[in-house]
Design a protein around this motif. Structure first.
Motif, short mmCIF file in Angstrom:
data_model
loop_
_atom_site.label_atom_id
_atom_site.label_comp_id
_atom_site.label_asym_id
_atom_site.label_seq_id
_atom_site.Cartn_x
_atom_site.Cartn_y
_atom_site.Cartn_z
N PRO A 110 0.85 -1.20 0.00
CA PRO A 110 0.00 0.00 0.00
C PRO A 110 0.89 1.25 0.00
O PRO A 110 2.08 1.16 0.33
N ARG A 111 0.35 2.37 -0.38
CA ARG A 111 1.11 3.62 -0.41
C ARG A 111 0.34 4.70 0.32
O ARG A 111 -0.88 4.79 0.19
N THR A 112 1.05 5.51 1.08
CA THR A 112 0.44 6.73 1.60
C THR A 112 0.78 7.82 0.59
O THR A 112 1.95 8.07 0.31
N ASP A 113 -0.23 8.40 0.03
CA ASP A 113 -0.06 9.41 -1.01
C ASP A 113 0.68 10.62 -0.42
O ASP A 113 0.19 11.23 0.53
N PRO A 114 1.82 10.99 -0.98
CA PRO A 114 2.56 12.14 -0.47
C PRO A 114 1.74 13.43 -0.47
O PRO A 114 1.89 14.27 0.42
N ARG A 115 0.83 13.58 -1.44
CA ARG A 115 0.00 14.78 -1.47
C ARG A 115 -0.94 14.83 -0.27
O ARG A 115 -1.17 15.89 0.31
N THR A 116 -1.47 13.68 0.11
CA THR A 116 -2.34 13.59 1.29
C THR A 116 -1.54 13.88 2.55
O THR A 116 -2.00 14.59 3.45
N CYS A 117 -0.34 13.32 2.63
CA CYS A 117 0.54 13.58 3.78
C CYS A 117 0.86 15.07 3.88
O CYS A 117 0.81 15.65 4.97
N ARG A 118 1.19 15.66 2.74
CA ARG A 118 1.53 17.09 2.73
C ARG A 118 0.33 17.93 3.18
O ARG A 118 0.48 18.86 3.99
N ALA A 119 -0.86 17.61 2.70
CA ALA A 119 -2.06 18.35 3.11
C ALA A 119 -2.29 18.21 4.61
O ALA A 119 -2.65 19.19 5.29
N ALA A 120 -2.09 17.01 5.14
CA ALA A 120 -2.24 16.80 6.59
C ALA A 120 -1.21 17.62 7.35
O ALA A 120 -1.51 18.18 8.42
N TRP A 121 -0.01 17.72 6.82
CA TRP A 121 1.05 18.48 7.48
C TRP A 121 0.71 19.97 7.52
O TRP A 121 0.95 20.65 8.51
N TYR A 122 0.11 20.48 6.45
CA TYR A 122 -0.31 21.88 6.44
C TYR A 122 -1.44 22.11 7.44
O TYR A 122 -1.47 23.14 8.12
N ALA A 123 -2.34 21.15 7.58
CA ALA A 123 -3.40 21.26 8.59
C ALA A 123 -2.80 21.25 9.99
O ALA A 123 -3.23 22.01 10.87
N ALA A 124 -1.78 20.44 10.20
CA ALA A 124 -1.11 20.39 11.50
C ALA A 124 -0.40 21.72 11.78
O ALA A 124 -0.41 22.20 12.92
N ALA A 125 0.18 22.32 10.75
CA ALA A 125 0.85 23.62 10.93
C ALA A 125 -0.14 24.68 11.36
O ALA A 125 0.15 25.50 12.24
N ARG A 126 -1.33 24.66 10.78
CA ARG A 126 -2.37 25.61 11.19
C ARG A 126 -2.74 25.38 12.65
O ARG A 126 -2.87 26.33 13.43
N ALA A 127 -2.89 24.11 13.05
CA ALA A 127 -3.23 23.79 14.44
C ALA A 127 -2.11 24.21 15.39
O ALA A 127 -2.38 24.60 16.53
N ALA A 128 -0.87 24.15 14.92
CA ALA A 128 0.28 24.51 15.75
C ALA A 128 0.51 26.02 15.80
O ALA A 128 1.28 26.49 16.63
N GLY A 129 -0.15 26.74 14.91
CA GLY A 129 0.14 28.16 14.80
C GLY A 129 1.54 28.38 14.25
O GLY A 129 2.21 29.36 14.57
N GLY A 130 1.96 27.46 13.44
CA GLY A 130 3.31 27.51 12.88
C GLY A 130 3.27 27.49 11.37
O GLY A 130 2.22 27.71 10.76
N GLN A 131 4.42 27.22 10.78
CA GLN A 131 4.49 27.18 9.33
C GLN A 131 5.27 25.95 8.88
O GLN A 131 6.19 25.51 9.56
N VAL A 132 4.89 25.43 7.73
CA VAL A 132 5.59 24.29 7.14
C VAL A 132 6.91 24.80 6.59
O VAL A 132 6.94 25.74 5.79
N GLU A 133 7.98 24.18 7.03
CA GLU A 133 9.31 24.52 6.50
C GLU A 133 9.60 23.70 5.25
O GLU A 133 10.19 24.21 4.31
N ASP A 134 9.23 22.41 5.31
CA ASP A 134 9.47 21.56 4.15
C ASP A 134 8.68 20.27 4.27
O ASP A 134 8.16 19.93 5.32
N PHE A 135 8.60 19.59 3.16
CA PHE A 135 8.04 18.25 3.08
C PHE A 135 8.83 17.53 1.99
O PHE A 135 8.78 17.92 0.83
N THR A 136 9.59 16.52 2.37
CA THR A 136 10.44 15.80 1.44
C THR A 136 9.87 14.40 1.23
O THR A 136 9.73 13.64 2.20
#
Length: 159
Positions: free
Chosen positions: A28-54
């Motif tokens: 199975p694969r975790t879609d990197p686009r889905t992971c990236r979108a989740a990371w941006y949602a987490a950044a909003r919850a953290a009151g922070g900013q995404v530095e990168d997603f590799t």
């Protein structure tokens, strides 16, 4: 009967190491686009900013992402095959015992459907986990690489 979480063995699903037997279906694969979108949602919850997603690159079986907030940088590993996330202190090629507790805002990731693993889980001995679903190929890889912890098995750079 109440059972503490620490008493429940973590079950490693087939393919979680990033390896499979030739005749097995693709992992199975975790879609990197889905992971990236989740990371941006987490950044909003953290009151922070995404530095990168590799995105994952062979032989690593995980994507790496960083959020910066008032508390500093938070680095997460997104498993490439299952919706598992671990937090670490810095970027490395592979991990053995560098796992950290997730920040409080990581619940935003669980709300989206990811399993955010605690440092205690990740640092637990692999021998305490249920490895029965693993393929013969995965068992050979474990015997070869000799990971000591659950985290080192789940988030690896074996080739």
């Amino acid at each position: 009967m109440n059972v503490e979480v620490s008493q429940i063995a973590f079950r490693l699903e087939a393919g979680v190491t990033g390896f499979r037997d030739r005749g097995d279906p693709p992992l199975p694969r975790t879609d990197p686009r889905t992971c990236r979108a989740a990371w941006y949602a987490a950044a909003r919850a953290a009151g922070g900013q995404v530095e990168d997603f590799t995105e994952q690159e062979y032989p690593q079986n995980f994507h790496v992402a960083t959020i910066s907030d008032r508390a500093g940088a938070h680095i997460a590993l997104f498993h490439a095959h299952y919706p598992l996330i671990a937090f670490v202190g810095d970027r490395r090629y592979w991990y053995t015992d560098e796992f950290q507790e997730p920040p409080a805002w990581a619940t935003a990731l669980t709300d989206i459907g990811y399993v955010v693993l605690s440092a205690a889980q990740l640092l637990s001995p692999l021998t305490e986990s249920d490895t029965s679903p693993l393929s013969a190929t995965e068992r050979r890889q474990i015997k070869h690489w000799r990971p000591q912890t659950l985290g080192a098995t789940l988030f690896n750079s074996w080739d």
